[in-house]
Design a protein around this motif. Structure first.
Motif, PDB file in Angstrom:
ATOM      1  N   GLY A  89       0.807  -1.216   0.000  1.00 40.48           N
ATOM      2  CA  GLY A  89       0.000   0.000   0.000  1.00 40.48           C
ATOM      3  C   GLY A  89       0.840   1.266   0.000  1.00 40.48           C
ATOM      4  N   LEU A  90       2.119   1.153   0.388  1.00 40.76           N
ATOM      5  CA  LEU A  90       3.015   2.302   0.338  1.00 40.76           C
ATOM      6  C   LEU A  90       3.347   2.685  -1.099  1.00 40.76           C
ATOM      7  CD1 LEU A  90       5.536   1.234   3.134  1.00 40.76           C
ATOM      8  CD2 LEU A  90       3.726   2.950   3.322  1.00 40.76           C
ATOM      9  N   TYR A  91       3.213   1.735  -2.025  1.00 37.26           N
ATOM     10  CA  TYR A  91       3.615   1.964  -3.403  1.00 37.26           C
ATOM     11  C   TYR A  91       2.467   2.295  -4.333  1.00 37.26           C
ATOM     12  CZ  TYR A  91       7.926  -0.340  -1.899  1.00 37.26           C
ATOM     13  OH  TYR A  91       9.076  -0.667  -1.235  1.00 37.26           O
ATOM     14  N   SER A  92       1.295   1.756  -4.063  1.00 37.56           N
ATOM     15  CA  SER A  92       0.182   1.942  -5.002  1.00 37.56           C
ATOM     16  C   SER A  92      -1.124   2.196  -4.262  1.00 37.56           C
ATOM     17  CB  SER A  92       0.033   0.697  -5.884  1.00 37.56           C
ATOM     18  OG  SER A  92      -1.096   0.813  -6.729  1.00 37.56           O
ATOM     19  N   PRO A  93      -1.941   3.135  -4.767  1.00 44.39           N
ATOM     20  CA  PRO A  93      -3.268   3.371  -4.175  1.00 44.39           C
ATOM     21  C   PRO A  93      -4.340   2.469  -4.791  1.00 44.39           C
ATOM     22  CG  PRO A  93      -2.805   5.036  -5.833  1.00 44.39           C
ATOM     23  CD  PRO A  93      -1.598   4.141  -5.793  1.00 44.39           C
ATOM     24  N   ASP A  94      -3.978   1.664  -5.782  1.00 40.80           N
ATOM     25  CA  ASP A  94      -4.947   0.827  -6.490  1.00 40.80           C
ATOM     26  C   ASP A  94      -5.218  -0.433  -5.666  1.00 40.80           C
ATOM     27  OD1 ASP A  94      -6.267  -0.960  -8.198  1.00 40.80           O
ATOM     28  OD2 ASP A  94      -5.305  -0.140  -9.980  1.00 40.80           O
ATOM     29  N   PRO A  95      -6.417  -0.587  -5.097  1.00 40.65           N
ATOM     30  CA  PRO A  95      -6.696  -1.734  -4.222  1.00 40.65           C
ATOM     31  C   PRO A  95      -6.599  -3.077  -4.944  1.00 40.65           C
ATOM     32  CG  PRO A  95      -8.713  -0.516  -4.684  1.00 40.65           C
ATOM     33  CD  PRO A  95      -7.585   0.320  -5.189  1.00 40.65           C
ATOM     34  N   ALA A  96      -6.941  -3.114  -6.239  1.00 40.73           N
ATOM     35  CA  ALA A  96      -6.862  -4.383  -6.985  1.00 40.73           C
ATOM     36  C   ALA A  96      -5.406  -4.818  -7.142  1.00 40.73           C
ATOM     37  CB  ALA A  96      -7.525  -4.227  -8.349  1.00 40.73           C
ATOM     38  N   VAL A  97      -4.540  -3.857  -7.414  1.00 46.40           N
ATOM     39  CA  VAL A  97      -3.110  -4.160  -7.572  1.00 46.40           C
ATOM     40  C   VAL A  97      -2.517  -4.606  -6.235  1.00 46.40           C
ATOM     41  CG1 VAL A  97      -0.849  -3.154  -8.082  1.00 46.40           C
ATOM     42  CG2 VAL A  97      -2.799  -2.637  -9.557  1.00 46.40           C
ATOM     43  N   VAL A  98      -2.879  -3.910  -5.152  1.00 45.11           N
ATOM     44  CA  VAL A  98      -2.349  -4.250  -3.829  1.00 45.11           C
ATOM     45  C   VAL A  98      -2.812  -5.641  -3.403  1.00 45.11           C
ATOM     46  CG1 VAL A  98      -2.440  -3.652  -1.377  1.00 45.11           C
ATOM     47  CG2 VAL A  98      -2.082  -1.869  -3.083  1.00 45.11           C
ATOM     48  N   GLU A  99      -4.068  -5.961  -3.639  1.00 39.91           N
ATOM     49  CA  GLU A  99      -4.601  -7.266  -3.243  1.00 39.91           C
ATOM     50  C   GLU A  99      -3.906  -8.399  -3.995  1.00 39.91           C
ATOM     51  OE1 GLU A  99      -6.540 -10.458  -1.715  1.00 39.91           O
ATOM     52  OE2 GLU A  99      -6.511  -8.394  -0.940  1.00 39.91           O
ATOM     53  N   LEU A 100      -3.800  -8.262  -5.291  1.00 38.61           N
ATOM     54  CA  LEU A 100      -3.163  -9.305  -6.096  1.00 38.61           C
ATOM     55  C   LEU A 100      -1.664  -9.392  -5.787  1.00 38.61           C
ATOM     56  CD1 LEU A 100      -4.198 -11.322  -8.165  1.00 38.61           C
ATOM     57  CD2 LEU A 100      -3.543  -9.717  -9.975  1.00 38.61           C
ATOM     58  N   GLY A 101      -1.022  -8.234  -5.618  1.00 37.29           N
ATOM     59  CA  GLY A 101       0.400  -8.227  -5.276  1.00 37.29           C
ATOM     60  C   GLY A 101       0.671  -8.859  -3.929  1.00 37.29           C
ATOM     61  N   SER A 102      -0.252  -8.705  -2.969  1.00 36.22           N
ATOM     62  CA  SER A 102      -0.089  -9.297  -1.635  1.00 36.22           C
ATOM     63  C   SER A 102      -0.159 -10.819  -1.697  1.00 36.22           C
ATOM     64  CB  SER A 102      -1.174  -8.766  -0.694  1.00 36.22           C
ATOM     65  OG  SER A 102      -1.058  -7.375  -0.535  1.00 36.22           O
ATOM     66  N   ARG A 103      -1.055 -11.333  -2.511  1.00 36.83           N
ATOM     67  CA  ARG A 103      -1.145 -12.788  -2.669  1.00 36.83           C
ATOM     68  C   ARG A 103       0.136 -13.350  -3.266  1.00 36.83           C
ATOM     69  NH1 ARG A 103      -6.534 -12.854  -6.029  1.00 36.83           N
ATOM     70  NH2 ARG A 103      -5.675 -14.854  -6.728  1.00 36.83           N
ATOM     71  N   TYR A 104       0.717 -12.630  -4.205  1.00 34.47           N
ATOM     72  CA  TYR A 104       1.983 -13.045  -4.810  1.00 34.47           C
ATOM     73  C   TYR A 104       3.125 -12.981  -3.788  1.00 34.47           C
ATOM     74  CZ  TYR A 104       6.217 -12.748  -7.653  1.00 34.47           C
ATOM     75  OH  TYR A 104       7.465 -12.957  -8.165  1.00 34.47           O
ATOM     76  N   LEU A 105       3.202 -11.866  -3.054  1.00 34.48           N
ATOM     77  CA  LEU A 105       4.317 -11.635  -2.143  1.00 34.48           C
ATOM     78  C   LEU A 105       4.341 -12.634  -1.001  1.00 34.48           C
ATOM     79  CD1 LEU A 105       6.682  -9.905  -1.189  1.00 34.48           C
ATOM     80  CD2 LEU A 105       5.029  -8.350  -0.119  1.00 34.48           C
ATOM     81  N   ARG A 106       3.172 -12.962  -0.443  1.00 34.75           N
ATOM     82  CA  ARG A 106       3.127 -13.866   0.704  1.00 34.75           C
ATOM     83  C   ARG A 106       3.731 -15.238   0.367  1.00 34.75           C
ATOM     84  NH1 ARG A 106      -1.747 -12.914   2.316  1.00 34.75           N
ATOM     85  NH2 ARG A 106      -1.303 -11.739   4.212  1.00 34.75           N
ATOM     86  N   VAL A 107       3.531 -15.702  -0.848  1.00 40.42           N
ATOM     87  CA  VAL A 107       4.097 -16.987  -1.270  1.00 40.42           C
ATOM     88  C   VAL A 107       5.570 -16.834  -1.653  1.00 40.42           C
ATOM     89  CG1 VAL A 107       3.942 -18.846  -2.965  1.00 40.42           C
ATOM     90  CG2 VAL A 107       1.849 -17.804  -2.065  1.00 40.42           C
ATOM     91  N   ALA A 108       5.882 -15.807  -2.439  1.00 42.52           N
ATOM     92  CA  ALA A 108       7.244 -15.640  -2.966  1.00 42.52           C
ATOM     93  C   ALA A 108       8.273 -15.389  -1.875  1.00 42.52           C
ATOM     94  CB  ALA A 108       7.262 -14.489  -3.974  1.00 42.52           C
ATOM     95  N   ALA A 109       7.843 -14.923  -0.699  1.00 46.73           N
ATOM     96  CA  ALA A 109       8.778 -14.608   0.378  1.00 46.73           C
ATOM     97  C   ALA A 109       9.569 -15.826   0.846  1.00 46.73           C
ATOM     98  CB  ALA A 109       8.027 -13.996   1.563  1.00 46.73           C
TER      99      ALA A 109
END
Length: 452
Positions: A120-140
């Motif tokens: 959320g620090l990088y983008s105000p777009d909720p769709a992008v943040v939601e999808l990016g969060s699903r990606y990040l949680r696994v990729a970590a």
């Protein structure tokens, strides 16, 4: 004695090719696979490409911290190798691995626990943040093996063992590409998982890459592959000397990477299309920099080894050759980058405005590229090989935070310029840094022995 010195000087090109070609090939595999990854995700749509780009910002920050740690260690490794001090090589490798693994656990924990607030620090777009969060949680989960691969790979390159890191990269990133195809699109009977499939593929590939590297290094008893006692034989005085030299490199990479994430944040607030075009150009830029990361890393090894051998005249002569070579080849690569704009609409499923912005950004990048390549060689290859890490830190920090970020912010938020013009402004730093870098190179003050 004169004949011996002449022979060493004449070995510049053979040594460069022997070290730079495998490193460049390794970088080519990484950049090529990353570009194909972006193309695969880009086939899903504009939101998906922006989401994965944002999810990879945490990975980008982590990688540059690793690069700072390992580059600091590389200064010691090359000079110890030049002096044929095997105990020093292994001590340095162990410390680099320990720091990298510690950092990986911190980044992994944060990425898994609070992905939405971070993105959320990088983008105000909720769709992008939601999808990016699903990606990040696994990729970590890929961060710990990445830390091991990075530290061990740079230690091997610092001791002129460049083939095993190339092999591990080919295996790791080749498997990443295959698994992306299977898991993103649901091939061979697998479910179509989209961006989460890309994350799973990344985790599996990084663990495979680390395994190949570790088994190969310890199985063949390569110079950095010591026993636990050799790897952890640190004392307070040695750690203090290491941190004094390496800390500016770490700070440099972290602060520089934060500047790059600010660029992503700026483009994200200009618009999702602007962010997509910026990341398309960054992907192509990484491919264009493949050769130069190879020559810059080779220069760090060659110059550090010469300093470790006590031959400062050879180090200074070779540094000038690297600098001039970088500018000449950077100009040629810039022309190819400008021409690559023709491929953007063929490779990425984005709208016409995003394509047009990406093409204009590539033209701006092409103009800055010779200066960008020179600056890379100066910091990564020349200054760091001689322990001149404070100048390298100031060189990059003033460029990014004193020139690039303020100009990009002014262009985006005050002058309301289009995305391509904002990109052109942030590249002004490369021109300014070039002149300061030429001055430092001519002074010869960058070359010193850090071993104590």
């Amino acid at each position: 004695m004169q004949d011996e010195n002449a022979e060493r000087l004449d070995s510049f090109l053979p040594d460069l090719l022997r070290l730079a070609v495998p490193i460049a090939l390794s970088n080519l595999v990484v950049s090529g696979v990353n570009m194909l990854d972006t193309v695969m995700v880009g086939r899903l749509g504009q939101v998906e490409i922006a989401a994965v780009a944002l999810g990879n910002q945490v990975y980008f920050l982590f990688m540059l911290l690793l690069f700072g740690i390992s580059s600091g260690a590389g200064i010691f490794t090359a000079q110890y190798w030049g002096a044929r001090d095997l105990a020093g090589v292994r001590r340095t490798a162990g410390f680099s691995i320990a720091l990298g693994l510690g950092a990986s656990l911190l980044y992994m924990t944060a990425a898994m626990a609070i992905p939405r607030p971070i993105l959320g620090l990088y983008s105000p777009d909720p769709a992008v943040v939601e999808l990016g969060s699903r990606y990040l949680r696994v990729a970590a989960a890929s961060y710990p093996p990445t830390a091991l691969s990075f530290a061990l790979g740079l230690s091997l390159r610092g001791t002129e063992r460049v083939r095993l890191p190339l092999l591990s990269t080919v295996v790791g990133f080749g498997s990443n590409l295959f698994l992306n195809w299977v898991l993103i699109f649901g091939k061979l009977g697998a479910p179509a998982l989209g961006v989460e499939g890309a994350a799973i593929a990344t985790v599996a590939a990084r663990w495979l890459e680390a395994s190949v590297l570790a088994i190969g290094a310890w199985g063949r008893r390569m110079p950095p592959a010591g026993t636990p006692r050799e790897l952890f034989s640190w004392n307070r005085a040695w750690v203090a000397r290491f941190l004094m030299v390496a800390f500016p490199v770490i700070l440099n990479e972290v602060a520089w990477s934060l500047g790059i994430t600010f660029y992503n944040g700026i483009f994200a607030r200009v618009g999702t299309g602007a962010l997509a075009s910026f990341n398309i150009v960054n992907t192509i830029n990484q491919l264009g920099m493949v050769l130069f990361f190879g020559t810059a890393n080779a220069s760090a090894v060659m110059l550090g080894k010469a300093i470790g051998e006590g031959d400062l005249n050879r180090a200074r002569d070779w540094a000038k050759r690297f600098a001039n070579l970088g500018v000449a080849l950077g100009a040629v690569a810039g022309l190819l980058l400008a021409a690559s704009g023709l491929l953007v609409p063929l490779l990425f499923k984005v709208d016409a405005a995003t394509v047009a912005a990406a093409k204009a950004m590539l033209l701006a990048l092409a103009l800055a590229f010779p200066f960008k390549v020179f600056n890379l060689h100066l910091v990564v290859g020349i200054c760091r090989s001689g322990g001149d890490t404070r100048f390298g830190m100031l060189f990059d920090l003033v460029g990014v935070w004193g020139i690039g970020v303020p100009l990009a912010a002014l262009g985006a938020f005050v002058w309301k310029l289009p995305a391509w013009a904002v990109f052109a402004l942030l590249n002004v730093e490369e021109f300014a840094k070039f002149f300061a870098g030429r001055w430092r190179l001519r002074s010869g003050k960058w070359a010193r022995d850090v071993r104590g």
